[in-house]
Write an enzyme that holds these catalytic residues in place. Structure first.
Site, PDB file in Angstrom:
ATOM      1  N   ASP A  10       0.871  -1.180   0.000  1.00 58.80           N
ATOM      2  CA  ASP A  10       0.000   0.000   0.000  1.00 58.80           C
ATOM      3  C   ASP A  10       0.906   1.228   0.000  1.00 58.80           C
ATOM      4  OD1 ASP A  10       0.943  -0.416   2.572  1.00 58.80           O
ATOM      5  OD2 ASP A  10      -0.925   0.179   3.557  1.00 58.80           O
ATOM      6  N   ASP A  15       7.097   1.165   2.222  1.00 57.36           N
ATOM      7  CA  ASP A  15       6.862   0.256   1.093  1.00 57.36           C
ATOM      8  C   ASP A  15       7.776   0.622  -0.072  1.00 57.36           C
ATOM      9  OD1 ASP A  15       3.861  -1.029   1.730  1.00 57.36           O
ATOM     10  OD2 ASP A  15       4.099   1.024   2.430  1.00 57.36           O
ATOM     11  N   ASN A  39      -2.688   2.168   4.187  1.00 58.30           N
ATOM     12  CA  ASN A  39      -2.271   3.475   4.684  1.00 58.30           C
ATOM     13  C   ASN A  39      -2.513   4.562   3.646  1.00 58.30           C
ATOM     14  OD1 ASN A  39      -1.180   3.621   7.390  1.00 58.30           O
ATOM     15  ND2 ASN A  39       0.291   2.084   6.732  1.00 58.30           N
ATOM     16  N   THR A 126       3.282  -6.344   2.672  1.00 58.74           N
ATOM     17  CA  THR A 126       3.633  -5.281   3.618  1.00 58.74           C
ATOM     18  C   THR A 126       2.449  -4.350   3.829  1.00 58.74           C
ATOM     19  OG1 THR A 126       4.503  -3.847   1.861  1.00 58.74           O
ATOM     20  CG2 THR A 126       6.054  -5.370   2.897  1.00 58.74           C
ATOM     21  N   PHE A 167      -1.743  -1.651  12.251  1.00 59.88           N
ATOM     22  CA  PHE A 167      -2.606  -1.178  11.178  1.00 59.88           C
ATOM     23  C   PHE A 167      -2.934  -2.231  10.131  1.00 59.88           C
ATOM     24  CE2 PHE A 167      -3.350   0.585   7.011  1.00 59.88           C
ATOM     25  CZ  PHE A 167      -4.440   1.405   7.259  1.00 59.88           C
ATOM     26  N   ASN A 168      -1.931  -2.955   9.613  1.00 64.66           N
ATOM     27  CA  ASN A 168      -2.204  -3.891   8.515  1.00 64.66           C
ATOM     28  C   ASN A 168      -3.251  -4.929   8.902  1.00 64.66           C
ATOM     29  OD1 ASN A 168      -0.366  -2.597   6.881  1.00 64.66           O
ATOM     30  ND2 ASN A 168       1.229  -4.156   7.084  1.00 64.66           N
ATOM     31  N   HIS A 245       9.626  -0.165   8.606  1.00 65.01           N
ATOM     32  CA  HIS A 245       9.207  -1.555   8.792  1.00 65.01           C
ATOM     33  C   HIS A 245       9.360  -2.441   7.555  1.00 65.01           C
ATOM     34  CE1 HIS A 245       7.414   0.197  12.362  1.00 65.01           C
ATOM     35  NE2 HIS A 245       6.681   0.995  11.619  1.00 65.01           N
ATOM     36  N   ASP A 246       8.823  -2.003   6.420  1.00 65.24           N
ATOM     37  CA  ASP A 246       8.583  -2.910   5.304  1.00 65.24           C
ATOM     38  C   ASP A 246       9.834  -3.532   4.680  1.00 65.24           C
ATOM     39  OD1 ASP A 246       5.960  -2.334   5.807  1.00 65.24           O
ATOM     40  OD2 ASP A 246       5.669  -1.040   4.078  1.00 65.24           O
TER      41      ASP A 246
END
Length: 325
Positions: A10, A15, A39, A126, A167-168, A245-246
């Site tokens: 996303d 990402d 997101n 992700t 969130f994911n 994070h991703d």
């Protein structure tokens, strides 16, 4: 032989870094990117993805996917409540996309791609799991056809969108529950408990800016943007670093020293008044349920930054083979 992978994203800031890492690492072959609502709305995520593949000059097909969760219509993205999330919700500051999105829907592409190459493809997610959930409804044995599945999201300790949920998982808990219920021994699960332990800092950004590659410059700007977003939080006004994070989900494929894993059972709450979207991670084996994922924890806190500097600072396999477009 390079691992063939599909990224499901996303696309916001982290990402974008994951896409560039997957596209430029010499041991990976990024065959496609699929986008999903998360997101960023799916149209923004798709445009951002096309901008990213354009800036690194690589012809990677992009497929637009689900514009909403599998079942829910009552999950607005609370961007205004989270400054670090608002950074995702607008177009990336990159040149406009010169490529077009593919006509085929992402869910159709995922099903067809796995069926055409059984045991060959790795899928890295992700983002909210709406695309994969929708694919599993139509093809329940889809995950059995993958070489590997890597899921980035969830949390055992704390949430980042509610006190309980990451969130994911929160954005489409029914899809996430379906994915974990269908999970096989080829699934790696990386949560925010891991990624928060290895933030990237301003010194890392300065090192990136010394590189000659577009990926290095873009990544430096994106990490700086994330750090600035964290400074907007009252408790982090002097932030010098931020979690990214991703890229961990891609790094897990090529850097064995980064993470260590153990088999655990994972499920996702879809009903709780206070806990909807929470990942229930049975680290103490209290449920009696058969483990369904390799649950990752951080082994090398310096590994992700070192990997990005190495990959973005050298000519990629694609460039060296003359495949820039």
């Amino acid at each position: 032989m390079a691992q063939k992978l599909i990224l499901d994203v996303d696309t916001g800031t982290d990402d974008a870094i994951a896409i560039m890492l997957a596209a430029l690492h010499p041991d990976l072959e990024l065959i496609a990117v699929t986008t999903v609502n998360g997101n960023a709305p799916v149209d923004v995520a798709t445009d951002n993805t096309l901008r990213v593949v354009g800036i690194i000059g690589i012809d990677i097909p992009v497929y637009r996917g689900m514009a909403k969760p599998l079942l829910r219509s009552d999950f607005p993205v609370p961007r205004a409540q989270k400054p670090e999330r608002a950074v995702h919700a607008k177009p990336l500051d990159l040149p406009p996309a010169s490529r077009e999105v593919q006509a085929q829907h992402a869910v159709d592409f995922l099903i067809e791609a796995v069926a055409a190459a059984p045991g060959e493809l790795t899928l890295v997610t992700t983002a909210p799991l709406s695309n994969l959930g929708a694919a599993l409804i139509r093809e329940p044995r889809l995950l059995e056809g993958l070489r590997r599945l890597v899921v980035l999201g969830g949390s055992h300790a704390v949430g980042n969108v509610t006190p309980s949920a990451e969130f994911n998982m929160w954005a489409d808990p029914e899809a996430a529950k379906l994915v974990f219920a269908s999970s096989t021994q080829k699934t790696t699960f990386i949560t925010l408990d891991t990624t928060h332990k290895a933030p990237l800092d301003l010194a890392f950004c300065r090192s990136l800016r010394t590189l000659s590659s577009p990926a290095g410059r873009v990544t430096a700007a994106l990490v700086e943007q994330r750090i600035e977003a964290y400074r907007d939080r009252s408790d982090m006004a002097n932030a010098q670093a931020a979690p990214v994070h991703d890229p961990f989900a891609v790094a897990a494929l090529v850097l064995p020293s980064l993470l260590e894993t153990r088999r655990v059972f994972v499920d996702v709450e879809t009903q709780g008044e206070l806990t909807v979207g929470r990942t229930v991670i049975d680290v103490d084996a209290r449920s009696g349920r058969e483990p369904n994922v390799d649950f990752a924890s951080l082994k090398d806190p310096q590994g992700i930054g070192a990997l990005l500097l190495e990959v973005f600072g050298t000519r990629s396999r694609i460039e060296s083979e003359g495949r820039r477009v």
